[in-house]
Design an enzyme around this catalytic site. Structure first.
Site, PDB file in Angstrom:
ATOM      1  N   CYS A 126       0.830  -1.220   0.000  1.00  0.00           N
ATOM      2  CA  CYS A 126       0.000   0.000   0.000  1.00  0.00           C
ATOM      3  C   CYS A 126       0.860   1.264   0.000  1.00  0.00           C
ATOM      4  CB  CYS A 126      -0.947   0.002   1.189  1.00  0.00           C
ATOM      5  SG  CYS A 126      -0.246  -0.658   2.679  1.00  0.00           S
ATOM      6  N   GLN A 153       1.683   5.355   9.159  1.00  0.00           N
ATOM      7  CA  GLN A 153       0.770   4.356   8.628  1.00  0.00           C
ATOM      8  C   GLN A 153      -0.427   4.066   9.514  1.00  0.00           C
ATOM      9  OE1 GLN A 153       4.400   2.190   6.222  1.00  0.00           O
ATOM     10  NE2 GLN A 153       2.570   0.989   6.550  1.00  0.00           N
ATOM     11  N   HIS A 234      -2.731   6.047   4.916  1.00  0.00           N
ATOM     12  CA  HIS A 234      -1.297   6.235   5.176  1.00  0.00           C
ATOM     13  C   HIS A 234      -0.872   7.623   4.693  1.00  0.00           C
ATOM     14  CE1 HIS A 234      -1.104   2.104   6.207  1.00  0.00           C
ATOM     15  NE2 HIS A 234      -0.513   1.597   5.138  1.00  0.00           N
TER      16      HIS A 234
HETATM   17  C1  2RA Z   1       0.762  -2.300   6.708  1.00  0.00           C
HETATM   18  N1  2RA Z   1       1.514  -2.229   4.407  1.00  0.00           N
HETATM   19  O1  2RA Z   1       0.356  -1.138   6.624  1.00  0.00           O
HETATM   20  C2  2RA Z   1       1.024  -3.093   5.473  1.00  0.00           C
HETATM   21  C3  2RA Z   1      -0.230  -3.800   5.080  1.00  0.00           C
HETATM   22  N2  2RA Z   1      -0.108  -4.581   3.939  1.00  0.00           N
HETATM   23  O2  2RA Z   1       0.926  -2.922   7.778  1.00  0.00           O
END
Ligand code: 2RA
Length: 330
Positions: A126, A153, A234
């Site tokens: 992502c 994130q 994110h």
């Molecule tokens: C996270 N990118 O944000 C990972 C999820 N696939 O933990």
């Protein structure tokens, strides 16, 4: 056309179903797939009810396309089984991303790489997707020497257990921990697992996936991935060093004319991207675009996107749409 959604009851799987319906994907039969404990549950999709099946049953049903969001282990074990019966698999896990013979696709950037022979296709991480949506046009125009990325994130990237942990901490309730520490009022510099080089897998995904998708090993990416108590998406603070000079107004115009990008950059009126506004949207929002006054040909960006949508489900569905269109899957 039969479409399987593997991990249909999970957070990303549920968004995949939502996006398939929103985009009126031309499916005639849905095959929701989940673990044994969910087999037999009913899922409603476009006013029809479908029973959840297990993986072995789904393979026997020979779907045309299977969208996977069920973790790397399941993908490594089962994607080849689906491919063997002629199913084209689009996988959200990291299992296949760096395999030399597997394509890593963001449709707006490199869907052209796909051929009839691609039966297991990897969806990038992502945080990689949103980063590259902004970096690709800049790299094509000016060349990127180096990117320093700090991510902030969403806990939805971890899943339901993390969202529940935050809820419990907020309400001062005991409960299962998705993280080694409380996430409420905290920032945890630890996404995925630590590697021998003291970086996390999440940070190295940005480094490695960027090179593969841009097709340019010379692009240097170094990252710090941080988990914060946010749910809408994110965010990424990015510093770029370019191979050539640029005019800020030209670079902003380039981004604003890039499909899938929305430039939100009017600090004078407090306008900049934020997860609370990106949540539920498929666009990648870019703002705080400004020169880095400490070095030549360098600038800073702020990039925000809903990690469950463009960062996962929507990108996956867009790849499936491309497959249907390009290879006339009916
Ligand atoms: C996270 N990118 O944000 C990972 C999820 N696939 O933990």
């Amino acid at each position: 056309m039969k479409i399987a959604v593997v991990g249909a009851t999970g957070m990303v799987g549920q968004v995949m179903l939502q996006v398939l319906a929103e985009r009126n994907f031309p499916l005639t039969e849905l095959i929701p797939v989940a673990s044994k404990k969910s087999v037999g549950k009913e899922i409603e999709f476009q006013s029809k009810k479908y029973k959840v099946v297990d993986l072995a049953t789904a393979v026997e049903m020979k779907p045309d396309i299977a969208l996977f969001s069920a973790g790397g282990e399941t993908s490594l074990a089962w994607a080849p089984k689906f491919a063997a019966v002629g199913t084209r698999v689009v996988d959200n896990s990291s299992a296949w991303r760096m395999h030399a013979d597997k394509k890593l696709i963001i449709p707006e950037i490199n869907a052209y790489e796909l051929t009839q022979d691609d039966y297991i296709i990897a969806n990038p991480n992502c945080s990689t997707i949103q980063l590259l949506m902004a970096l690709h046009p800049i790299h094509k125009t000016y060349g990127i020497k180096r990117a320093i990325v700090s991510t902030y994130q969403s806990i939805t990237g971890t899943g339901v257990k993390a969202v529940q942990q935050l809820e419990n901490e907020f309400r001062k309730l005991e409960g299962e921990m998705a993280y080694p520490y409380p996430i409420h009022k905290n920032a945890i510099p630890h996404c995925d697992v630590f590697l021998d080089n003291d970086y996390t897998k999440e940070e190295m995904k940005l480094t490695n996936e960027t090179k593969k998708i841009l097709g340019d090993e010379s692009v240097q990416v170094v990252a710090t991935a941080v988990r914060i108590p946010v749910v809408g998406g994110h965010s990424e603070a990015v510093n770029l060093e370019l191979n050539s000079s640029f005019e800020l107004k030209d670079l902003k115009k380039l981004l604003s004319e890039t499909p899938g990008i929305v430039v939100q950059d009017q600090p004078e009126v407090n306008q900049y991207p934020m997860p609370i506004y990106a949540e539920g949207r498929d666009e990648v929002f870019v703002g705080r675009i400004r020169e880095d006054f400490t070095r030549e040909n360098a600038l800073n960006l702020w990039i925000v996107a809903d990690n469950l949508r463009k960062g996962a489900a929507t990108n996956t569905v867009q790849i499936a749409e491309y497959l249907v269109h390009r290879f006339k899957i009916a």
